[in-house]
Enzyme design. Structure first.
Site, PDB file in Angstrom:
ATOM      1  N   ASP A   1       0.839  -1.201   0.000  1.00 30.32           N
ATOM      2  CA  ASP A   1       0.000   0.000   0.000  1.00 30.32           C
ATOM      3  C   ASP A   1       0.871   1.246   0.000  1.00 30.32           C
ATOM      4  OD1 ASP A   1      -2.164  -1.699   0.221  1.00 30.32           O
ATOM      5  OD2 ASP A   1      -2.298  -1.496   2.407  1.00 30.32           O
TER       6      ASP A   1
HETATM    7  N1  URA Z   1      -1.214  -5.968   3.838  1.00 32.07           N
HETATM    8  C1  URA Z   1      -1.708  -4.721   3.861  1.00 32.07           C
HETATM    9  O1  URA Z   1      -2.756  -4.471   4.455  1.00 32.07           O
HETATM   10  N2  URA Z   1      -1.042  -3.762   3.234  1.00 32.07           N
HETATM   11  C2  URA Z   1       0.130  -3.958   2.575  1.00 32.07           C
HETATM   12  O2  URA Z   1       0.714  -3.031   2.029  1.00 32.07           O
HETATM   13  C3  URA Z   1       0.630  -5.269   2.570  1.00 32.07           C
HETATM   14  C4  URA Z   1      -0.055  -6.264   3.206  1.00 32.07           C
END
Ligand code: URA
Length: 235
Positions: A104
Site C-alpha cells: 500500500d
Molecule cells: N497488507 C496490507 O494491508 N497492506 C500492505 O501493504 C501489505 C499487506
C-alpha cells in the site's frame, strides 16, 4: 552462442534509446573487444563481448533484481498519472522493471523489483504459499485469543477465510507485532487486524520467502540482490 545487435545491447545495458545508441556509435564512443565499432547492426555475444562506452565497461545481465526499502507515499506501480511510483526511485537504466506484488502507499519495507517475469510469477502464485512477514504497530494490545484467531483463519469479508497466519506480539512498548501470511490479498494485513478488532497504525514488510529486508538499507534506498539471494529465491 547468443547474438545481439550492438545498438540493442546499448539500449539494454545503458538505458539509451536506439537513436542515442546510433549517435554514440557514429561518434566512435563505443569499442567492442578493444576496437572502435560504428555499426549498430554489428552482432555481438552479449555475455562475452567487452563493450566500453567512453571507456566505461557495460555490464550485461538478462535479468535484474533490486531490493527496495519502500518509503511511505509512493505507489507500487510502474506508472501513475498523479503519484510517484516505486520505479521513480530506481535510477538504474534497466528496461521493463516492475514490482513483484504490491505494498500500500502507506506501507514501508521490502519490495522486490525485477524484469524476470518467471520468478515474479512463482513468488506471487497463490499455489506456492510464499510467506511474507510484516512488522505492524497496532492501536492496542493483542494476545493468545487473537493469535488463535490468526491461526484458525479469519473472515475478512472475502469468499474464503484467510489461510492460517502467524501473529507474534512483541514487547516493544508500542503494541508492535510480527504478522506472517502466505497469501497476497488486497490490504490483507490491515483487514486481518480489523477482523480481530485492531487498527494497523504502521506497516513494514520485513521478508518475502527467503529474502530478508537488508537492515543496512535506508528507507527509500535500494540495492541489487546478491547472486545467493537470487538463487535462494528461485529454489
Ligand atoms: N497488507 C496490507 O494491508 N497492506 C500492505 O501493504 C501489505 C499487506
Amino acid at each position: 552462442m547468443k547474438q545481439m545487435r550492438l545498438d540493442k545491447y546499448l539500449t539494454e545495458t545503458r538505458g539509451m534509446t536506439r537513436s542515442e545508441a546510433k549517435q554514440y556509435l557514429k561518434k566512435g564512443r563505443v569499442t567492442v573487444d578493444g576496437t572502435i565499432e560504428k555499426k549498430p547492426e554489428r552482432k555481438i555475444d552479449p555475455e562475452n563481448a567487452t563493450v566500453l562506452v567512453d571507456g566505461e565497461l557495460c555490464r550485461y545481465a538478462q535479468f535484474h533484481y533490486f531490493m527496495l526499502n519502500k518509503p511511505q507515499g509512493v505507489v507500487s506501480a510502474t506508472e501513475d498519472f498523479k503519484e510517484r511510483t516505486v520505479l521513480d526511485l530506481i535510477k538504474e537504466p534497466v528496461k521493463d522493471l516492475f514490482p513483484v506484488g504490491r505494498l500500500d502507499k502507506d506501507t514501508e519495507g521490502l519490495l522486490l523489483l525485477t524484469n524476470d517475469g518467471v520468478l515474479a510469477h512463482e513468488l506471487l502464485s497463490p499455489k506456492k504459499h510464499v510467506e511474507k512477514c510484516y512488522y505492524a504497530v497496532l492501536d492496542g494490545p493483542v494476545g493468545e485469543t487473537e493469535q488463535e484467531q490468526f491461526e484458525q483463519g479469519l473472515d475478512i469479508g472475502d469468499e474464503k477465510l484467510t489461510l492460517p497466519a502467524k501473529l507474534e506480539p512483541l514487547s516493544d512498548g508500542k503494541n508492535g507485532v510480527y504478522i506472517t501470511v502466505c497469501e497476497g490479498r488486497f490490504h490483507q494485513v490491515k483487514r486481518m487486524a480489523k477482523a480481530v478488532g485492531r487498527e494497523v497504525l504502521f506497516l513494514k514488510r520485513m521478508s518475502m520467502g527467503s529474502l530478508q529486508l537488508d537492515p543496512e538499507l535506508k528507507t527509500g534506498s535500494y540495492r541489487e540482490l546478491t547472486r545467493e539471494e537470487v538463487e535462494l529465491l528461485k529454489r
